[in-house]
Write a protein that holds these residues in place. Structure first.
Motif, PDB file in Angstrom:
ATOM      1  N   GLY A 187      29.806  31.677  69.634  1.00 31.94           N
ATOM      2  CA  GLY A 187      29.226  30.945  70.746  1.00 31.94           C
ATOM      3  C   GLY A 187      27.737  30.705  70.680  1.00 31.94           C
ATOM      4  N   TYR A 188      27.137  30.816  69.508  1.00 32.62           N
ATOM      5  CA  TYR A 188      25.702  30.564  69.380  1.00 32.62           C
ATOM      6  C   TYR A 188      25.445  29.072  69.212  1.00 32.62           C
ATOM      7  CZ  TYR A 188      25.608  35.547  68.085  1.00 32.62           C
ATOM      8  OH  TYR A 188      25.760  36.907  68.050  1.00 32.62           O
ATOM      9  N   ALA A 189      24.497  28.539  69.982  1.00 34.80           N
ATOM     10  CA  ALA A 189      24.159  27.123  69.846  1.00 34.80           C
ATOM     11  C   ALA A 189      23.268  26.895  68.633  1.00 34.80           C
ATOM     12  CB  ALA A 189      23.457  26.632  71.111  1.00 34.80           C
ATOM     13  N   GLN A 190      22.291  27.765  68.436  1.00 36.45           N
ATOM     14  CA  GLN A 190      21.396  27.680  67.286  1.00 36.45           C
ATOM     15  C   GLN A 190      21.207  29.060  66.680  1.00 36.45           C
ATOM     16  OE1 GLN A 190      17.665  25.673  68.473  1.00 36.45           O
ATOM     17  NE2 GLN A 190      18.301  24.010  67.118  1.00 36.45           N
ATOM     18  N   ILE A 191      20.912  29.081  65.371  1.00 34.96           N
ATOM     19  CA  ILE A 191      20.714  30.344  64.686  1.00 34.96           C
ATOM     20  C   ILE A 191      19.480  30.259  63.792  1.00 34.96           C
ATOM     21  CG2 ILE A 191      23.163  30.918  64.724  1.00 34.96           C
ATOM     22  CD1 ILE A 191      23.375  30.048  61.819  1.00 34.96           C
ATOM     23  N   ASN A 192      18.944  31.413  63.452  1.00 38.25           N
ATOM     24  CA  ASN A 192      17.880  31.522  62.464  1.00 38.25           C
ATOM     25  C   ASN A 192      18.500  32.006  61.157  1.00 38.25           C
ATOM     26  OD1 ASN A 192      15.407  31.244  64.385  1.00 38.25           O
ATOM     27  ND2 ASN A 192      16.674  32.827  65.330  1.00 38.25           N
ATOM     28  N   LEU A 193      18.044  31.469  60.041  1.00 34.02           N
ATOM     29  CA  LEU A 193      18.603  31.826  58.745  1.00 34.02           C
ATOM     30  C   LEU A 193      17.621  32.700  57.979  1.00 34.02           C
ATOM     31  CD1 LEU A 193      19.805  28.263  57.606  1.00 34.02           C
ATOM     32  CD2 LEU A 193      20.896  29.824  59.246  1.00 34.02           C
ATOM     33  N   TRP A 194      18.132  33.740  57.334  1.00 31.49           N
ATOM     34  CA  TRP A 194      17.346  34.504  56.371  1.00 31.49           C
ATOM     35  C   TRP A 194      18.198  34.652  55.120  1.00 31.49           C
ATOM     36  CZ3 TRP A 194      18.098  38.878  53.463  1.00 31.49           C
ATOM     37  CH2 TRP A 194      16.971  39.368  52.772  1.00 31.49           C
ATOM     38  N   GLY A 195      17.676  34.160  53.998  1.00 29.30           N
ATOM     39  CA  GLY A 195      18.408  34.250  52.746  1.00 29.30           C
ATOM     40  C   GLY A 195      17.511  34.746  51.640  1.00 29.30           C
ATOM     41  N   ALA A 196      18.084  35.496  50.713  1.00 28.62           N
ATOM     42  CA  ALA A 196      17.343  36.006  49.564  1.00 28.62           C
ATOM     43  C   ALA A 196      18.050  35.595  48.285  1.00 28.62           C
ATOM     44  CB  ALA A 196      17.219  37.530  49.627  1.00 28.62           C
ATOM     45  N   SER A 197      17.274  35.145  47.294  1.00 27.51           N
ATOM     46  CA  SER A 197      17.792  34.785  45.977  1.00 27.51           C
ATOM     47  C   SER A 197      18.879  33.717  46.132  1.00 27.51           C
ATOM     48  CB  SER A 197      18.298  36.032  45.259  1.00 27.51           C
ATOM     49  OG  SER A 197      18.489  35.807  43.885  1.00 27.51           O
ATOM     50  N   TYR A 198      20.102  33.957  45.637  1.00 20.30           N
ATOM     51  CA  TYR A 198      21.148  32.952  45.825  1.00 20.30           C
ATOM     52  C   TYR A 198      21.357  32.637  47.303  1.00 20.30           C
ATOM     53  CZ  TYR A 198      25.801  31.173  46.729  1.00 20.30           C
ATOM     54  OH  TYR A 198      26.855  30.455  47.237  1.00 20.30           O
ATOM     55  N   GLY A 199      21.117  33.606  48.162  1.00 18.49           N
ATOM     56  CA  GLY A 199      21.271  33.354  49.597  1.00 18.49           C
ATOM     57  C   GLY A 199      20.405  32.223  50.093  1.00 18.49           C
ATOM     58  N   THR A 200      19.300  31.927  49.388  1.00 23.85           N
ATOM     59  CA  THR A 200      18.476  30.789  49.790  1.00 23.85           C
ATOM     60  C   THR A 200      19.191  29.476  49.503  1.00 23.85           C
ATOM     61  OG1 THR A 200      17.309  30.574  47.650  1.00 23.85           O
ATOM     62  CG2 THR A 200      16.402  32.123  49.263  1.00 23.85           C
TER      63      THR A 200
END
Length: 494
Positions: A187-200
């Motif tokens: 149910g989240y309208a917006q999210i913040n992303l944090w990615g490292a290495s391949y996660g980017t």
């Protein structure tokens, strides 16, 4: 994006919502069905759940798989409903398995925001495409480093995985749709992303497909979709190694102690060309064993310490010792990062991603650029062999384009990173609309957890902007001193 030292090391480079009183609760309108759970390394009870998705998005009535997630709920009664979604590295790492390492970064953000860990399809608990391997303590060195044995084990594993899974459906552009299904279910309208290495790379693809759902993004060690692994690994590792040896030559103590450090690599490569037998202690058991070392194995041992500058600072000493016939320090330095990655790495998912997204772009030009590096043959040969038996499907051309998104992006790069160096972050920052690139000159692979970086990440996500943040604070982190072996005391008089 390290494991027990084998030829497979070359490629493994390679990253909870319970609501009671003040612990937090599911966001309004959530459709997810979650239950209390525990994750290793997370002290409090959290919430876990899963969404069921089609393995092949073009066949919604076909086989379905479960994508598992965990949510560490916000602690405060007054919460903000834009959580942080964590994108793990690899490709092949489980976000939930990495939670214990990553969660301290979000300690302050977690006061008012949920932190969400989704096991990308093919990893962790989400229909894992992993291979069972012996733990390094159970293996003799000759077995651990046997390239023929390792290659056969990999072939057998991929064949077994292909028998029960559609391996062509695990590429990044498909997987991020699962992430959005988790967002919608919670149910989240917006999210913040944090990615490292391949996660980017996964975070960038999420940003491309779902720009309206992204409030901000932090990319630590950019691995863009046009990176063309494993050729870029060879080029970047060679540049990192050359930089290290150059730093030694400019350091009075290191250059005096190891005056021929720059030429030691070529001499060692020439010495092991064709393979030589050496007697070394097992890094874990201490028992002396005989091992055959060749150019590929030497390259693997050299590359892993470059990920962590404190370990890289040991290399001039280890190379000097190897030049005298003592390979034990070099093997020990190279194996020190191995076990942690080995426990959280799904080989099948790794090859499903790289064989679909990267290897088709490793053309003659990329191979020629990598050929000068001692790391080239080991990396590219392994992927060439594995990708011959890995089914893939066409990746949309848009996947390789920079997202035209308006969300602010903070890019972090380690100045001596051998896998995702600043050149990738610089190129991406020029193409994104609202990107800020911060380089930590003396850090390696992974910046977010070091020095003032946690404050940068926290401040950026809180305000979705860099205004007022100290963007140059990472410049003050010093490079580690090169290792100097302790001097032996003089013999006692008799």
């Amino acid at each position: 994006m390290a494991e027990p030292l084998s030829t497979i090391v070359l490629l493994r480079i390679g990253a909870v919502l319970l609501g009671v009183l003040l612990v937090g609760a599911l966001p309004a309108g959530a459709a997810a069905s979650t239950q209390p759970c525990r994750l290793t390394g997370i002290e409090r009870e959290i919430q876990c759940g899963h969404v069921r998705v089609a393995e092949n998005p073009d066949r919604p009535d076909g086989r379905r798989i479960d994508v598992h997630y965990a949510v560490v709920p916000a602690l405060a009664r007054t919460r903000v409903l834009d959580p942080v979604f964590v994108f793990a590295g690899g490709p092949g790492q489980s976000a939930r398995a990495a939670a214990a390492q990553v969660q301290p970064l979000f300690a302050r953000l977690n006061a008012r925001r949920d932190i969400v860990y989704v096991d990308q399809r093919g990893t962790g608990a989400s229909n894992p495409l992993d291979c069972e391997r012996e733990r390094p303590a159970a293996q003799r060195l000759a077995e651990m480093f046997d390239s023929t044995r390792q290659a056969q084990q990999l072939r057998d594993c991929l064949q077994r995985l292909a028998a029960g899974n559609d391996l062509a459906q695990y590429a990044t552009w498909i997987a991020v749709r699962d992430i959005d299904a988790v967002r919608a279910a919670l149910g989240y309208a917006q999210i913040n992303l944090w990615g490292a290495s391949y996660g980017t790379r996964a975070a960038l693809e999420y940003l491309r497909q779902f720009p309206q759902q992204v409030r901000s993004a932090v990319l630590d060690g950019v691995a863009p979709p046009d990176m063309a692994l494993p050729a870029s690994f060879a080029v970047d590792a060679q540049a990192s190694l050359a930089s290290l040896l150059d730093a030694c030559s400019r350091d009075p103590s290191c250059s005096t102690r190891y005056p021929q450090a720059t030429g030691s690599i070529d001499r060692l490569l020439a010495r092991v060309d064709g393979g030589i037998n050496i007697d070394v202690p097992h890094p874990l058991t201490g028992q002396t064993e005989r091992l055959r070392i060749d150019r590929k194995l030497l390259a693997a041992v050299l590359r892993l310490p470059l990920y962590a500058p404190p370990l890289a600072a040991l290399l001039p000493y280890a190379l000097a010792e190897a030049g005298q016939g003592n390979f034990a320090p070099l093997l020990a330095t190279g194996s020190s990062l191995g076990a942690r990655v080995a426990e959280n790495f799904a080989e099948g998912m790794h090859f499903a991603v790289v064989c679909a997204e990267d290897m088709p772009r490793v053309d003659g030009t990329a191979r020629a650029a990598a050929a000068a590096s001692p790391f080239a043959a080991g990396f590219i040969d392994i992927y060439d062999q594995a990708c011959r038996q890995m089914p893939t499907r066409a990746v949309p051309a848009e996947f390789f384009q920079t997202p035209a998104a308006e969300a602010p992006v903070l890019i972090l790069s380690g100045g001596v990173d051998p896998a995702t160096p600043p050149r990738h972050g610089e190129a991406l920052a020029r193409r994104l609309q609202r990107a800020t690139h911060v380089i930590a000159p003396n850090l390696g692979h992974g910046v977010s957890m070091q020095g003032c970086a946690p404050e940068l990440v926290t401040g950026f996500i809180r305000q979705a902007a860099v205004a007022g943040l100290s963007l140059d604070c990472l410049n003050d982190l010093p490079a580690p001193d090169f290792f100097a072996p302790p001097a032996l005391p003089p013999p006692a008089p008799r």
